[in-house]
Write a protein that holds these residues in place. Sequence first.
Motif, PDB file in Angstrom:
ATOM      1  N   UNK A  27      -6.127   3.543   0.408  1.00 28.62           N
ATOM      2  CA  UNK A  27      -5.399   2.571  -0.409  1.00 28.62           C
ATOM      3  C   UNK A  27      -5.815   1.136  -0.184  1.00 28.62           C
ATOM      4  N   UNK A  28      -6.915   0.937   0.574  1.00 24.93           N
ATOM      5  CA  UNK A  28      -7.420  -0.423   0.808  1.00 24.93           C
ATOM      6  C   UNK A  28      -8.678  -0.673  -0.015  1.00 24.93           C
ATOM      7  N   UNK A  29      -8.925  -1.959  -0.306  1.00 31.64           N
ATOM      8  CA  UNK A  29     -10.153  -2.300  -1.018  1.00 31.64           C
ATOM      9  C   UNK A  29     -11.292  -2.455  -0.017  1.00 31.64           C
ATOM     10  N   UNK A  30     -12.469  -2.893  -0.482  1.00 32.23           N
ATOM     11  CA  UNK A  30     -13.642  -3.000   0.392  1.00 32.23           C
ATOM     12  C   UNK A  30     -13.470  -4.034   1.497  1.00 32.23           C
ATOM     13  N   UNK A  31     -12.546  -4.987   1.305  1.00 34.13           N
ATOM     14  CA  UNK A  31     -12.317  -6.023   2.321  1.00 34.13           C
ATOM     15  C   UNK A  31     -11.263  -5.603   3.337  1.00 34.13           C
TER      16      UNK A  31
END
Length: 235
Positions: A166-170
């Motif tokens: 559920x996290x983006x690439x950052x």
Amino acid sequence: MSTTDSTSSVGSSVLAQLQASSTAASTPASTTGTTALGKDAFLQLLVTQMKNQNPLDPQDNTTFVSQLAQFSSVESLQNLNTSVSSITSSVASSQALQASALVGRSVIAQSSTAIVDPTKGLTGSVAVTGSSTDNTVSIYNSSGSLVRTLDLGASAPGSQSFTWDGNDDSGAAVTAGTYTFKASSAINGTATDMLTYLPATVNSVTMATTSGGDMTLNLAGQGSVALSKVQSIGI
């Protein structure tokens, strides 16, 4: 002395009954009884024919055996129709019970979109069609922006599972909503799009409109999918 040929009169009588039955079958049945030519009427005509044979030219046994076989076939077909109707009714009842049990359940079906809760993440799979040296899953938000790329590495042909936290690439958590998943595999040096199987919740079920048809599951975030295309059913 003259001999009266009773066969002609009987034949005419039988033909008249058949014609009357045929005419009656084309009109709605009356309230006093049935009008269709069924197995009982067929047997009555056969018995009448046997009673009124021409003694000088009786019918041979082969003819009667053939007619009896026809009578048996008519009776078997009627019994078969009754059995099929009963089975169809039972199947419809079973499907209705199955449908009620599926509402609210989580299923995994072929789809490129899914509703994601970033606090829970998501687990899906990719159907890899050949030996691949590199498999990736690109995840896009509702506006079409790429938010995360998952590197699955090499794999043999088959189903390859993946999990998104559920996290983006950052490393920041994305907002809850509908996301699009695009899988790609490097097969023989060529990037090839692959099918993804994603989880969804069953909101409702549409029953089949025809006998033997498939139920349709209405999934949250994925639209409608036939029950036969569901890969697995969870809790």
